[in-house]
Write a protein that holds these residues in place. Structure first.
Motif: not given
Length: 217
Positions: A108-116, A194-198, A166-180
């Protein structure tokens, strides 16, 4: 150990969305949610191992491996015994152990690839502006995209995600996407993520083989 989409399992077992949402609000841990789900289901009075096996084999849950494991161990007509103060053999057979919890947390804390990310949320590309707002893309940048008739919603969403990634001043990870997605009440999209992550292949892609813990029995 095994990771189960407890929410989808609850739907297949016939538990009301409102009760599942309450479990989600009140229990932060995945294992806590699973246990409460089973307790709720068993208290309904129609819980049997055969119904659980059928639910695990359903297309939504798609855990034939667990279904087979349980089918071999328990008579189909017997009601599972899960009590508030006791985790019985069923809980132990489907629990998520601490090592797997840690691996999932790491993912969840890994930065995702853009196309994923784009492939998963493009079904909501018409909401690209709301997604951009929740990702803290400046309003002036979103306004520029809004006024540009030469690019479609998919392209606008892709640019919003690229700006965020590409923003270096904010969190960029899967958890952020789920929260959004949760904030925007896009529960179906959140479930897709979640299905993709599992998936085992997702773990292999984002976590080094040294740290990879497969979700198998």
């Amino acid at each position: 150990s095994s990771y189960i989409d407890w929410y989808l399992l609850g739907i297949v077992l016939g538990i009301d969305d409102s009760r599942l949402d309450k479990i989600e609000r009140e229990y932060p841990g995945m294992q806590e949610r699973q246990i409460k789900l089973f307790q709720t289901w068993i208290s309904s009075g129609n819980a049997t191992w055969s119904r659980l096996v059928d639910a695990l084999r359903s297309p939504l849950v798609h855990r034939n491996d667990l279904a087979q494991e349980i089918n071999e161990k328990h008579p189909s007509s017997v009601t599972p015994d899960v009590k508030n103060d006791n985790r019985d053999t069923y809980i132990s057979s489907v629990r998520t152990d601490s090592a797997v919890d840690k691996t999932f947390h790491d993912l969840l804390n890994k930065p995702p690839e853009l196309m994923d990310v784009f492939d998963l949320v493009r079904h909501s590309s018409s909401s690209w502006d709301e997604i951009g707002r929740e990702l803290h893309i400046p309003v002036n940048e979103r306004n520029i995209l809004q006024r540009d008739p030469s690019i479609n919603n998919d392209e606008k969403l892709e640019r919003v995600l690229a700006t965020w990634s590409y923003n270096e001043t904010t969190d960029v990870n899967w958890s952020v996407i789920l929260n959004v997605l949760e904030t925007l009440e896009r529960k179906n999209l959140a479930k897709m993520v979640m299905k993709f992550l599992e998936r085992p292949e997702t773990y292999k892609k984002y976590i080094s083989k040294k740290d990879y813990i497969p979700f198998t029995l």
